[in-house]
Design an enzyme around this catalytic site. Structure first.
Site: not given
Length: 475
Positions: A169, A193, A93
């Site tokens: 996210s 997330s 990520k």
């Protein structure tokens, strides 16, 4: 490195290897029936075909991936792989640093003109294990919202319905997992997330106990922030945790490495376990269809021999506690940005930072005390119950244009996710079924602190009984 494009997807090429799990790929490497070079080439073709549709990658580096794959192939031919994930495609990520790649965190406010010369612990462990790093997956700006979009990289779309968000996210990691753009995806979870996009996208996401996977540089959300595996299968998450779930001297919160491998502990089943089921934690308003799907999923554990008991927890919503700590963290992050770049951040992010600046020390410490009380309550709860089941999210995936349609970045967080960032317990989201509209719904499995093995075992038993559906390739 290559940038994302808006080109139309090319016709499907040979992608058989690119559709396999990490465990399946490694079995083929070991037998000599496939090689990391073949797998990576097919994976890159699959990404080239599908990523223009879903936008899961913030950065892709085919040259580096091919170089890593060739080195891995040589090790397998010599009978000397570095680990059980040697040669497996993996992503990070774009909140986690990696040497040579900018970590822009979904924001124009991060200056790309930096050295970018340090690996995060997760990146370092993946390299040491011989995994093939493909690139960085998308995130909402600084990971602060539950939508899968950012001012820098745009919207990441749900592969089940392109009009919907994949959830944030860690939206890019969830889409990569669901579509098998990479079998192994390292995400983060500061308030849901990992679990929220896993639920929305039909993938498996595990938020381990805080500190199980070392994190550095320290996140702005500090002890709320967990580094997490996001995969298509439970076994792949265990493989990834085996590789990256170990301490790093740069993270003073990091836990010692577990004595046994996580993959080796998946087959225990759930027979005889005491499992609580809470459909609302005492305060959440849940979509009726989500509630029905999750209740059926909870029943599956009873069918597997567990003692499943509905419970009335009667909790007060800890969102105010979470927001006090989280808003202060955003204020600190914003203060650390170069002054000449602060105006480049999303206006709503700046507004949260201003709200955080107004929090006084007494209020902040009061929230910390309330957090401790919540953790103590769940510690005592798990004296009676081995696991807790809840929905992962209260609703299916929101429209991808939710923010534009409402004029707000204040997307509702999952009421089932942030409590367990506060308590630092391990919690996983497993795909539980589809709504009548064809949208995935997740079931959350929560364990006592340090009990990742039990959470993974329960998730594996559920996966075997209720195999996770695979999303068709989006057109």
């Amino acid at each position: 490195m290559t940038a994302r494009t808006n080109a139309a997807p090319a016709p499907a090429a040979d992608e058989d290897l690119a559709r396999l799990s990490a465990a399946e790929l490694v079995a083929l490497y070991r037998s000599g029936e496939a090689s990391p070079v073949e797998a990576v080439e097919q994976t890159l073709r699959r990404i080239a075909r599908l990523d223009p549709v879903v936008n899961a990658f913030a950065l892709l580096d085919p040259d580096a991936a091919r170089k890593d794959a060739a080195a891995s192939e040589a090790r397998w031919r010599a009978g000397a792989p570095l680990s059980a994930i040697d040669g497996v495609p993996a992503t990070l990520k774009d909140l986690l640093t990696a040497k040579g790649w900018p970590t822009l965190r979904g924001s124009h406010a991060v200056d790309p003109d930096q050295a970018w010369d340090e690996d995060s612990p997760a990146a370092a462990r993946l390299r040491e294990a011989g995994a093939v790093l493909l690139g960085k997956t998308t995130t909402s700006e600084f990971g602060w919202t539950a939508l899968a979009d950012s001012p820098l990289t745009g919207v990441t779309r749900n592969p089940w319905d392109l009009s919907r968000t994949s959830g944030g996210s860690s939206g890019g990691a969830a889409v990569s997992a669901a579509l098998n753009l990479a079998p192994l995806n390292v995400a983060t979870d500061g308030g849901g997330s990992t679990r929220l996009p896993a639920s929305n996208s039909g993938a498996f996401g595990l938020k381990p106990t805080f500190g199980r996977i070392a994190g550095y540089p320290s996140a702005h959300t500090q002890t709320l922030f967990h580094v997490a595996p996001l995969t298509r299968t439970v076994a792949d998450a265990a493989l990834l945790l085996d590789a990256i779930g170990r301490p790093d001297p740069r993270d003073w919160h990091a836990l010692p490495r577990a004595a046994d491998g996580w993959l080796d502990r998946l087959d225990g089943g759930v027979r005889g376990l005491r499992i609580a089921f809470s459909p609302d934690l005492g305060y959440a308003q849940v979509d009726a269809e989500v509630a029905e799907i999750v209740a059926r999923a909870a029943q599956a554990f009873a069918d597997l021999g567990a003692h499943v008991e509905p419970v009335e927890l009667g909790l007060d919503d800890p969102l105010t506690v979470y927001r006090t700590l989280g808003d202060a963290a955003v204020a600190r992050l914003f203060a650390n940005l170069p002054e000449d770049r602060r105006s480049l951040a999303d206006p709503n992010f700046r507004a949260v930072a201003e709200r955080g600046r107004a929090i006084d020390a007494v209020t902040y410490l009061g929230a910390a005390e309330a957090r401790e009380a919540l953790g103590r309550r769940f510690g005592l709860f798990h004296e009676r119950y081995d696991l807790l089941l809840t929905p992962t999210t209260a609703t299916p995936a929101l429209p991808a244009d939710h923010a534009a349609a409402t004029g707000s970045r204040g997307v509702p967080m999952s009421p089932f996710a942030y409590p367990f960032n506060l308590t630092q317990q391990p919690a996983a989201s497993v795909p539980a079924g589809l709504t009548t509209a064809g949208l995935p719904v997740g079931l959350q499995i929560v364990g006592r602190k340090y009990a990742e093995a039990l959470v993974l075992t329960a998730a594996s038993a559920f996966e075997a009984a209720r195999p996770f559906l695979r999303v068709p390739d989006p057109a």
